[in-house]
Design a protein around this motif. Structure first.
Motif, PDB file in Angstrom:
ATOM      1  N   PHE A   1      -1.090  47.247 -88.552  1.00  0.00           N
ATOM      2  CA  PHE A   1      -1.555  48.630 -88.489  1.00  0.00           C
ATOM      3  C   PHE A   1      -1.735  49.078 -87.045  1.00  0.00           C
ATOM      4  CE2 PHE A   1      -2.673  47.353 -92.762  1.00  0.00           C
ATOM      5  CZ  PHE A   1      -2.506  48.500 -93.514  1.00  0.00           C
ATOM      6  N   PHE A   2      -1.378  50.339 -86.798  1.00  0.00           N
ATOM      7  CA  PHE A   2      -1.532  50.962 -85.484  1.00  0.00           C
ATOM      8  C   PHE A   2      -1.745  52.452 -85.703  1.00  0.00           C
ATOM      9  CE2 PHE A   2       0.839  52.272 -81.374  1.00  0.00           C
ATOM     10  CZ  PHE A   2      -0.348  52.282 -80.649  1.00  0.00           C
ATOM     11  N   LEU A   3      -2.746  53.021 -85.039  1.00  0.00           N
ATOM     12  CA  LEU A   3      -3.087  54.437 -85.215  1.00  0.00           C
ATOM     13  C   LEU A   3      -3.306  54.761 -86.695  1.00  0.00           C
ATOM     14  CD1 LEU A   3      -0.530  56.076 -82.724  1.00  0.00           C
ATOM     15  CD2 LEU A   3      -2.924  55.458 -82.307  1.00  0.00           C
ATOM     16  N   ASP A   4      -3.998  53.863 -87.396  1.00  0.00           N
ATOM     17  CA  ASP A   4      -4.287  54.029 -88.830  1.00  0.00           C
ATOM     18  C   ASP A   4      -3.021  54.142 -89.678  1.00  0.00           C
ATOM     19  OD1 ASP A   4      -7.091  54.037 -88.394  1.00  0.00           O
ATOM     20  OD2 ASP A   4      -7.001  56.145 -87.816  1.00  0.00           O
ATOM     21  N   THR A   5      -1.928  53.570 -89.187  1.00  0.00           N
ATOM     22  CA  THR A   5      -0.648  53.636 -89.889  1.00  0.00           C
ATOM     23  C   THR A   5      -0.105  52.234 -90.118  1.00  0.00           C
ATOM     24  OG1 THR A   5      -0.101  55.751 -88.829  1.00  0.00           O
ATOM     25  CG2 THR A   5       1.726  54.505 -89.777  1.00  0.00           C
ATOM     26  N   TRP A   6       0.348  51.965 -91.338  1.00  0.00           N
ATOM     27  CA  TRP A   6       1.030  50.709 -91.616  1.00  0.00           C
ATOM     28  C   TRP A   6       2.412  50.784 -90.971  1.00  0.00           C
ATOM     29  CZ3 TRP A   6       3.301  49.316 -97.095  1.00  0.00           C
ATOM     30  CH2 TRP A   6       3.984  48.089 -96.995  1.00  0.00           C
ATOM     31  N   LEU A   7       2.699  49.846 -90.087  1.00  0.00           N
ATOM     32  CA  LEU A   7       3.993  49.809 -89.416  1.00  0.00           C
ATOM     33  C   LEU A   7       5.020  49.160 -90.349  1.00  0.00           C
ATOM     34  CD1 LEU A   7       2.720  48.652 -85.910  1.00  0.00           C
ATOM     35  CD2 LEU A   7       3.249  50.989 -86.649  1.00  0.00           C
ATOM     36  N   LYS A   8       5.324  49.856 -91.401  1.00  0.00           N
ATOM     37  CA  LYS A   8       6.139  49.301 -92.479  1.00  0.00           C
ATOM     38  C   LYS A   8       7.564  49.006 -92.049  1.00  0.00           C
ATOM     39  CE  LYS A   8       7.386  50.226 -97.309  1.00  0.00           C
ATOM     40  NZ  LYS A   8       7.244  51.177 -98.454  1.00  0.00           N
ATOM     41  N   HIS A   9       8.106  49.799 -91.152  1.00  0.00           N
ATOM     42  CA  HIS A   9       9.506  49.640 -90.764  1.00  0.00           C
ATOM     43  C   HIS A   9       9.670  49.003 -89.382  1.00  0.00           C
ATOM     44  CE1 HIS A   9       9.335  52.967 -93.691  1.00  0.00           C
ATOM     45  NE2 HIS A   9      10.464  52.460 -94.141  1.00  0.00           N
ATOM     46  N   VAL A  10       8.850  49.417 -88.430  1.00  0.00           N
ATOM     47  CA  VAL A  10       9.033  48.994 -87.044  1.00  0.00           C
ATOM     48  C   VAL A  10       8.437  47.617 -86.763  1.00  0.00           C
ATOM     49  CG1 VAL A  10       6.892  49.938 -86.070  1.00  0.00           C
ATOM     50  CG2 VAL A  10       8.994  49.923 -84.683  1.00  0.00           C
ATOM     51  N   GLN A  11       7.640  47.105 -87.672  1.00  0.00           N
ATOM     52  CA  GLN A  11       7.021  45.793 -87.496  1.00  0.00           C
ATOM     53  C   GLN A  11       8.100  44.739 -87.220  1.00  0.00           C
ATOM     54  OE1 GLN A  11       4.442  44.821 -90.741  1.00  0.00           O
ATOM     55  NE2 GLN A  11       4.072  42.721 -90.071  1.00  0.00           N
ATOM     56  N   THR A  12       7.875  43.913 -86.183  1.00  0.00           N
ATOM     57  CA  THR A  12       8.904  42.957 -85.770  1.00  0.00           C
ATOM     58  C   THR A  12       9.183  41.907 -86.837  1.00  0.00           C
ATOM     59  OG1 THR A  12       7.164  41.731 -84.599  1.00  0.00           O
ATOM     60  CG2 THR A  12       8.524  43.240 -83.303  1.00  0.00           C
ATOM     61  N   SER A  13       8.154  41.425 -87.498  1.00  0.00           N
ATOM     62  CA  SER A  13       8.340  40.440 -88.567  1.00  0.00           C
ATOM     63  C   SER A  13       7.252  40.647 -89.606  1.00  0.00           C
ATOM     64  CB  SER A  13       8.270  39.016 -88.012  1.00  0.00           C
ATOM     65  OG  SER A  13       8.405  38.066 -89.050  1.00  0.00           O
ATOM     66  N   ALA A  14       7.614  40.561 -90.882  1.00  0.00           N
ATOM     67  CA  ALA A  14       6.648  40.838 -91.945  1.00  0.00           C
ATOM     68  C   ALA A  14       6.228  39.600 -92.722  1.00  0.00           C
ATOM     69  CB  ALA A  14       7.227  41.868 -92.922  1.00  0.00           C
ATOM     70  N   PHE A  15       6.972  38.513 -92.624  1.00  0.00           N
ATOM     71  CA  PHE A  15       6.696  37.351 -93.470  1.00  0.00           C
ATOM     72  C   PHE A  15       6.257  36.158 -92.632  1.00  0.00           C
ATOM     73  CE2 PHE A  15       9.488  40.091 -95.884  1.00  0.00           C
ATOM     74  CZ  PHE A  15       8.870  40.110 -97.123  1.00  0.00           C
ATOM     75  N   TYR A  16       5.168  35.531 -93.082  1.00  0.00           N
ATOM     76  CA  TYR A  16       4.574  34.421 -92.349  1.00  0.00           C
ATOM     77  C   TYR A  16       4.172  33.309 -93.309  1.00  0.00           C
ATOM     78  CZ  TYR A  16       4.260  37.728 -88.479  1.00  0.00           C
ATOM     79  OH  TYR A  16       4.564  38.632 -87.491  1.00  0.00           O
ATOM     80  N   MET A  17       4.276  32.065 -92.833  1.00  0.00           N
ATOM     81  CA  MET A  17       3.884  30.908 -93.611  1.00  0.00           C
ATOM     82  C   MET A  17       2.425  30.583 -93.279  1.00  0.00           C
ATOM     83  SD  MET A  17       6.036  27.339 -93.871  1.00  0.00           S
ATOM     84  CE  MET A  17       7.540  28.240 -93.450  1.00  0.00           C
ATOM     85  N   ARG A  18       1.510  30.942 -94.171  1.00  0.00           N
ATOM     86  CA  ARG A  18       0.090  30.805 -93.862  1.00  0.00           C
ATOM     87  C   ARG A  18      -0.678  29.898 -94.837  1.00  0.00           C
ATOM     88  NH1 ARG A  18      -2.282  34.333 -90.411  1.00  0.00           N
ATOM     89  NH2 ARG A  18      -0.803  35.124 -88.856  1.00  0.00           N
ATOM     90  N   LEU A  19      -0.099  29.584 -95.979  1.00  0.00           N
ATOM     91  CA  LEU A  19      -0.738  28.701 -96.950  1.00  0.00           C
ATOM     92  C   LEU A  19       0.069  27.419 -97.002  1.00  0.00           C
ATOM     93  CD1 LEU A  19      -2.860  28.231 -99.220  1.00  0.00           C
ATOM     94  CD2 LEU A  19      -1.202  29.269-100.796  1.00  0.00           C
ATOM     95  N   PHE A  20      -0.569  26.280 -96.752  1.00  0.00           N
ATOM     96  CA  PHE A  20       0.203  25.042 -96.642  1.00  0.00           C
ATOM     97  C   PHE A  20      -0.692  23.815 -96.779  1.00  0.00           C
ATOM     98  CE2 PHE A  20      -0.778  26.907 -92.474  1.00  0.00           C
ATOM     99  CZ  PHE A  20      -1.659  25.958 -91.973  1.00  0.00           C
ATOM    100  N   ARG A  21      -0.049  22.690 -97.009  1.00  0.00           N
ATOM    101  CA  ARG A  21      -0.704  21.398 -96.917  1.00  0.00           C
ATOM    102  C   ARG A  21      -0.588  20.967 -95.456  1.00  0.00           C
ATOM    103  NH1 ARG A  21      -1.360  18.947-102.149  1.00  0.00           N
ATOM    104  NH2 ARG A  21      -1.772  16.977-101.063  1.00  0.00           N
ATOM    105  N   PRO A  22      -1.695  20.739 -94.755  1.00  0.00           N
ATOM    106  CA  PRO A  22      -1.636  20.508 -93.298  1.00  0.00           C
ATOM    107  C   PRO A  22      -0.773  19.330 -92.875  1.00  0.00           C
ATOM    108  CG  PRO A  22      -3.825  20.031 -94.180  1.00  0.00           C
ATOM    109  CD  PRO A  22      -3.076  20.740 -95.255  1.00  0.00           C
ATOM    110  N   GLU A  23      -0.689  18.289 -93.709  1.00  0.00           N
ATOM    111  CA  GLU A  23       0.128  17.140 -93.333  1.00  0.00           C
ATOM    112  C   GLU A  23       1.616  17.440 -93.410  1.00  0.00           C
ATOM    113  OE1 GLU A  23      -0.710  16.617 -97.795  1.00  0.00           O
ATOM    114  OE2 GLU A  23      -1.732  17.384 -96.008  1.00  0.00           O
ATOM    115  N   ASN A  24       1.981  18.555 -94.013  1.00  0.00           N
ATOM    116  CA  ASN A  24       3.385  18.933 -94.148  1.00  0.00           C
ATOM    117  C   ASN A  24       3.783  20.086 -93.236  1.00  0.00           C
ATOM    118  OD1 ASN A  24       2.582  18.202 -97.374  1.00  0.00           O
ATOM    119  ND2 ASN A  24       4.353  17.181 -96.496  1.00  0.00           N
TER     120      ASN A  24
END
Length: 280
Positions: free
Chosen positions: A110-133
Motif C-alpha cells: 500500500f502507498f498513499l492509501d492505495t493497493w499497488l495492485k499492478h505496479v507492485q514489483t512482486s506479489a507472491f512470497y514464501m512465508r509459511l514453511f518448516r524451518p529445516e526445509n
C-alpha cells in the motif's frame, strides 16, 4: 511466528495484534535502540537479539537457532499485517500440508492509501514453511529456497512500506542499494561467466534466475527500463497517482544501485573478493 525487527516501536504493535492468534511469537531483533523489545515482551513474545550482518545470513541464523515451539513457522515483518482470511488458510494448511514443506501467499503493498495492485514489483512470497526445509540466499532482497514441494494459501498479507514516511523509505533503500551493489560485484567476481543463452534456456530454475538477473543488471538505461516495466508493461498507471510515484521511486532505487556499482568498479577493483567473505 517469526517477526524481524529493528527499531519498530511504531509498527510492531499492529503487527503483533494481527498475529495474536499464535501461541509462539518470536521477535527476532537486530539490537533495537527504541522501545521495540519492551513492546514485544509486554505482548508476551519471545525476544532474541542478534546484530544484523546481511539478510540471508541473518534469516538463516534465525531459522537454525530460534527455539520454535511448532514445526511450522510463519515469517512476517513489523510493517506487515495478516488478514483474517490469511490466518484461516494458514491454520488449515499446517493441519493438512500433504508433502509440502512451504507455502506461498499473496502480499498487498500500500502507498498513499492505495493497493499497488499492478505496479507492485512482486506479489507472491514464501512465508509459511518448516524451518529445516528453508534457506535464504543473497545479501539483500533474499531468495527463498525450499527443499521440497511448495503450495499456496489464500488470503492477503498487507504491507505498508511507507508507514514511517518517505525519509525512512529512502534511508532503507540507500542501504539496500549498497548491498545490491555488493551482491552484483560478488556475482561478477566469483560466479561462472555470464551467458545470455542460459538466461532463457537453463533448465535449473535457480541457475536460470541467476543469469536473468545478470542480464537485467547489464541492460543500458536500466532505471528507465524498470520504470517502463512497472508503469507501462505491468500497467502501473491503473494504480493512479500512487502507481506513478511508486514506479518513479523504484527507478530512482535502481539508479542508486547503478551508481554504487560504478563507484565500486572505479574505487575498489577487487571488491568482489572482499565481499565474498560476507556471503552466507
Amino acid at each position: 511466528m517469526l517477526i524481524l525487527t529493528k527499531n519498530e516501536q511504531q509498527d510492531l504493535p499492529g503487527c503483533l495484534q494481527s498475529v495474536a492468534w499464535s501461541d509462539d511469537i518470536h521477535v527476532y531483533d537486530s539490537v533495537s535502540t527504541d522501545r521495540t523489545v519492551e513492546i514485544a515482551k509486554a505482548f508476551g513474545a519471545t525476544v532474541t537479539q542478534r546484530p544484523f550482518d546481511n539478510w540471508a545470513s541473518h534469516q538463516n541464523w534465525g531459522l537454525a537457532n530460534l527455539p520454535f515451539k511448532h514445526p511450522w513457522v510463519f515469517y512476517i515483518d513489523a510493517d506487515e499485517r495478516m488478514t483474517p482470511e490469511l490466518v484461516e488458510s494458514v491454520r488449515a494448511a499446517v493441519v493438512a500440508p500433504g508433502d509440502r514443506v512451504a507455502f506461498r501467499l499473496q502480499r498487498r503493498d500500500f502507498f498513499l492509501d492505495t493497493w499497488l495492485k499492478h505496479v507492485q514489483t512482486s506479489a507472491f512470497y514464501m512465508r509459511l514453511f518448516r524451518p529445516e526445509n528453508m534457506r535464504y540466499e543473497r545479501l539483500v532482497n533474499p531468495i527463498s529456497l525450499a527443499d521440497g514441494p511448495v503450495g499456496d494459501v489464500t488470503g492477503f498479507l498487507d504491507h505498508f512500506p511507507f508507514s514511517k514516511g518517505m525519509g525512512h523509505w529512502f534511508e532503507r533503500h540507500n542501504n539496500y542499494s549498497r548491498l545490491e551493489a555488493e551482491q552484483i560485484m560478488f556475482n561478477r567476481g566469483n560466479q561462472t561467466p555470464f551467458s545470455i543463452t542460459k538466461a532463457f534456456t537453463e533448465r535449473d530454475f535457480h541457475e536460470r534466475r541467476f543469469y536473468q538477473k545478470e542480464l537485467f543488471y547489464r541492460l543500458p538505461l536500466r532505471p528507465l527500463v524498470k520504470f517502463v516495466l512497472l508503469y507501462v508493461v505491468k500497467r502501473g498507471f491503473l494504480d493512479g497517482r500512487a502507481g506513478l510515484r511508486y514506479a518513479v521511486l523504484q527507478a530512482i532505487y535502481e539508479y542508486m544501485i547503478v551508481l554504487k556499482v560504478k563507484e565500486q568498479e572505479q574505487l575498489v577493483p577487487h571488491a568482489a573478493t572482499s565481499t565474498a567473505l560476507r556471503q552466507p
